[in-house]
Design an enzyme around this catalytic site. Structure first.
Site, PDB file in Angstrom:
ATOM      1  CD  GLN A 150      72.888  69.984  64.337  1.00 43.70           C
ATOM      2  OE1 GLN A 150      72.241  70.820  64.964  1.00 43.70           O
ATOM      3  NE2 GLN A 150      73.019  70.040  63.019  1.00 43.70           N
TER       4      GLN A 150
ATOM      5  CB  ILE B  97      69.873  61.030  69.226  1.00 40.87           C
ATOM      6  CG1 ILE B  97      68.402  60.975  68.795  1.00 40.87           C
ATOM      7  CG2 ILE B  97      70.227  62.394  69.816  1.00 40.87           C
ATOM      8  CD1 ILE B  97      67.413  61.131  69.939  1.00 40.87           C
TER       9      ILE B  97
ATOM     10  CB  CYS C   1      73.246  55.494  85.434  1.00 39.67           C
ATOM     11  SG  CYS C   1      72.408  56.206  86.875  1.00 39.67           S
TER      12      CYS C   1
ATOM     13  CB  CYS D  63      73.904  54.452  91.669  1.00 37.98           C
ATOM     14  SG  CYS D  63      72.721  55.062  90.430  1.00 37.98           S
TER      15      CYS D  63
ATOM     16  CG  HIS E 139      72.244  67.202  70.210  1.00 38.51           C
ATOM     17  ND1 HIS E 139      71.718  67.596  68.998  1.00 38.51           N
ATOM     18  CD2 HIS E 139      72.776  68.329  70.771  1.00 38.51           C
ATOM     19  CE1 HIS E 139      71.919  68.894  68.823  1.00 38.51           C
ATOM     20  NE2 HIS E 139      72.555  69.348  69.874  1.00 38.51           N
TER      21      HIS E 139
END
Length: 332
Positions: free
Chosen positions: A140, A142, A169, A213, A161
């Site tokens: 869990q 990060i 992105c 993008c 997570h």
């Protein structure tokens, strides 16, 4: 002045005896487990020794969040004041990525820089993999510390997570080089924790454009509140958990779903909880094992019983200092 360290409560002889018996049983379970039949779920408790600030606990980053310091509209600040986790929500990030980047700036800049090292518990998980026992490590966390353990294969790690160490992105999903992202964050994102030592931090923040993008939706691949978890989590939840022999849950209160469903899906296994207190449904099954204590303390005792202590000692220079202290005490 910081408060004096709290003294550890002295456990009763009966508690010590019960814990020792439980440790013996769990070590035996691991010795007898079939290859690749141990499923692990980890939470914030396994990273405590690394020194990484906690987000959810009292006194953690969400508890002490000051929305007025963040680059946000008054409406967004009210949202964060009402619910601090809104700072990492999809609702805010899609229209304003700056609060997220400002909150996470010090963590982003220090990933892979050696400021935070894996703990003894992380290295114990590496030994589970080295000994062909580990099926999957659902984490869990990060912080990405799992990936800093050389004998813990990346394919065994599933960051439920997401991870601060992988940059993507949010709009188009294109990857972004970590070091380049760190440079952009250093130059373009304010330091809300300013202590006067960060000369490169700008006075105002601006977003970081995606190389694919062009949208300013680039961030670590952590899952925003309001977003779906990775599909891989649900795939492995249904394939790995029902088939495992041992489910090892470390350093989590099991309050955040759906990650807390991992031990529930391990229907035919022996479930082992390593935590400071009882969590979730542990204790409801006759076969459950409760190893109550700090994860480093418990894992070093399991390593002793499994004959892995020497292997941990070989890795001490790759461990967080507090973990090295635990290891040193264990061999006195």
């Amino acid at each position: 002045m910081s408060p004096p360290p709290r003294a550890r409560a002295c456990p009763s002889p009966s508690h010590v005896a019960a814990l020792s018996s439980s440790l013996d049983r769990v070590a035996l379970l691991l010795r007898k487990a079939r290859p690749r039949s141990v499923v692990v779920l980890t939470g914030a408790g396994v990273s405590v020794s690394s020194g990484i600030p906690d987000f959810r606990s009292p006194g953690g980053m969400y508890d002490t969040l000051k929305p007025e310091l963040l680059t946000a509209s008054e409406t967004q600040r009210r949202m964060m004041k009402r619910d601090p986790t809104a700072v990492v929500s999809k609702e805010i990030f899609q229209v304003n990525p700056l609060p997220y980047l400002e909150l996470r700036r010090p963590f982003i800049l220090n990933i892979n820089k050696g400021k935070w090292l894996p703990t003894l518990t992380h290295h114990f998980l590496g030994l589970l993999d080295e000994h062909q026992l580990l099926t999957r490590c659902f984490t869990q966390n990060i912080d990405g510390l799992d990936y800093g353990v050389s004998n813990l294969s990346a394919e065994r790690i599933l960051p439920v997570h997401g991870s601060l160490g992988e940059i993507k992105c949010e709009s188009c999903g294109a990857a972004y080089p970590l070091e380049q992202f760190q440079d952009e964050v250093r130059k373009n994102v304010r330091n809300i924790y300013d202590d006067g030592t960060d000369d490169e931090a700008p006075s105002t923040s601006r977003g970081i454009a995606c190389l694919n993008c062009g949208k300013d939706q680039v961030k670590p691949s952590t899952v925003l509140y309001g977003s779906a978890l990775p599909s891989a989590f649900f795939e492995h939840l249904h394939t790995d958990c029902p088939a495992c022999d041992v489910c090892l849950v470390l350093g989590t209160s099991l309050t955040v779903g759906p990650a807390n469903s991992v031990p529930e899906f391990c229907e035919s296994s022996t479930r082992v909880l390593v935590n400071m207190e009882v969590a979730g449904s542990f204790g409801s099954r006759a076969t459950d094992e409760l190893l109550l204590g700090a994860s480093d303390d418990i894992c070093v005792e399991l390593a002793k019983r499994l004959g892995w202590l020497d292997k941990l000692l070989l890795r001490k220079h790759d461990m967080a200092k507090k973990s090295r202290d635990v290891l040193r005490e264990s061999v006195k």
